[in-house]
Write a protein that holds these residues in place. Structure first.
Motif, PDB file in Angstrom:
ATOM      1  N   LEU A 265       0.825  -1.213   0.000  1.00 20.35           N
ATOM      2  CA  LEU A 265       0.000   0.000   0.000  1.00 20.35           C
ATOM      3  C   LEU A 265       0.860   1.264   0.000  1.00 20.35           C
ATOM      4  N   ILE A 266       2.008   1.200   0.657  1.00 19.41           N
ATOM      5  CA  ILE A 266       2.885   2.379   0.724  1.00 19.41           C
ATOM      6  C   ILE A 266       3.563   2.651  -0.611  1.00 19.41           C
ATOM      7  N   TYR A 267       4.092   1.617  -1.249  1.00 17.51           N
ATOM      8  CA  TYR A 267       4.954   1.842  -2.418  1.00 17.51           C
ATOM      9  C   TYR A 267       4.331   1.453  -3.761  1.00 17.51           C
ATOM     10  N   HIS A 268       3.329   0.560  -3.772  1.00 19.58           N
ATOM     11  CA  HIS A 268       2.841   0.055  -5.051  1.00 19.58           C
ATOM     12  C   HIS A 268       1.344   0.250  -5.268  1.00 19.58           C
ATOM     13  N   ARG A 269       0.678   0.912  -4.353  1.00 18.94           N
ATOM     14  CA  ARG A 269      -0.777   1.025  -4.476  1.00 18.94           C
ATOM     15  C   ARG A 269      -1.174   1.710  -5.785  1.00 18.94           C
TER      16      ARG A 269
END
Length: 271
Positions: A265-269
């Motif tokens: 969720l932080i880097y690839h959402r």
């Protein structure tokens, strides 16, 4: 990116990319290679657990010293997995990132987890049999053997939800150890990154499913071999298999949800 962080290590965003790439490769390993690497990982974690029991069985140390030093000793297992190369169910929960990014299918994810878990069980229980035959637990006037019995009894009598939440916390730390090890560029980097999260979960008394696959069968072998303790009831395979459910479920949640999906969720959402 590394200049921003001020040290020679991969940044968290770069680690996220590596986890995806490594996850795809792991999920698509040939069956025999995956199984053999999983057997190795089970044996490696068993070696870490063996080292832990040696420390834990020493009554001359205080509680905190035994827990912390035992945790540092147990870190040997994950160091072997990461540096020597092996497939560990708890660490492979990070494959969920590649799945969430649609780089591997649900079938590939489940196949990998199932095969690796089975291989880990074979490796851990196989090592237990070899160690039992070596009479290693007889050391220190049998104190090591008695410690195995005490550890196994505590694990099999632990309430379901206590075991579950300890497992969640355990694998959050294990997967963070794997995550940080991927930041390192050398064996020393990876080793240092692993030791602190692993020793923390052991010192805190959290539960690791693959370690239990070594510790409990070892205690049962010792009982079959004639070791009896009035304080420890007879240990059975049925009880052991029943105890693995909350351990595996908790480890799965701790690794996939609290590490893998959080970083997704932080880097690839947006992807």
């Amino acid at each position: 990116m590394n200049e921003i962080f001020g040290f020679d290590a991969f940044s968290p965003k770069e680690i996220a990319e590596k986890v995806d790439t490594v996850g795809v490769a792991k999920a698509r390993l040939p069956l025999l290679s995956m199984l053999m690497l999983a057997v190795l990982a089970g044996a490696f974690i068993g070696l870490g657990a063996l080292y832990f029991v040696v420390v834990k069985s020493d009554p001359t140390m205080g509680f905190a010293a035994r827990q912390v030093l035992g945790g540092v000793a147990f870190a040997l297992g994950l160091i072997l997995v990461i540096v020597a190369g092996a497939e560990l169910f708890t660490g492979n929960n990070l494959l969920v990132m590649a799945w969430a990014d649609r780089k591997i299918s649900t079938m590939e994810l489940v196949r990998s987890w199932a095969i690796v878990c089975i291989g880990n069980f074979i490796g851990a229980t196989g090592l237990a049999a070899l160690v039992f035959l070596s009479h290693h637990p007889d050391m220190n006037q049998g104190a090591i053997a008695r410690e195995y019995l005490n550890i196994a009894a505590a694990k099999l009598t632990m309430p379901f939800w206590t075991a579950f939440f300890r497992d969640v916390l355990c694998n959050a730390l294990v997967c963070l150890a794997v995550w940080m090890a991927l930041a390192g560029r050398s064996v020393v980097d990876k080793t240092v990154a692993i030791v602190f999260p692993i020793s923390a979960f052991v010192a805190a008394g959290f539960e690791h499913s693959v370690a239990n696959m070594y510790l409990v069968p070892m205690a049962m072998l010792l009982q079959y071999g004639g070791l009896v303790s009035e304080a420890v009831p007879a240990l059975t395979w049925l009880d052991f298999m029943g105890s693995l459910f909350p351990v595996l479920a908790g480890n799965l949640i701790g690794g996939t949800v609290f590490v893998g999906l959080v970083y997704h969720l932080i880097y690839h959402r947006d992807q």
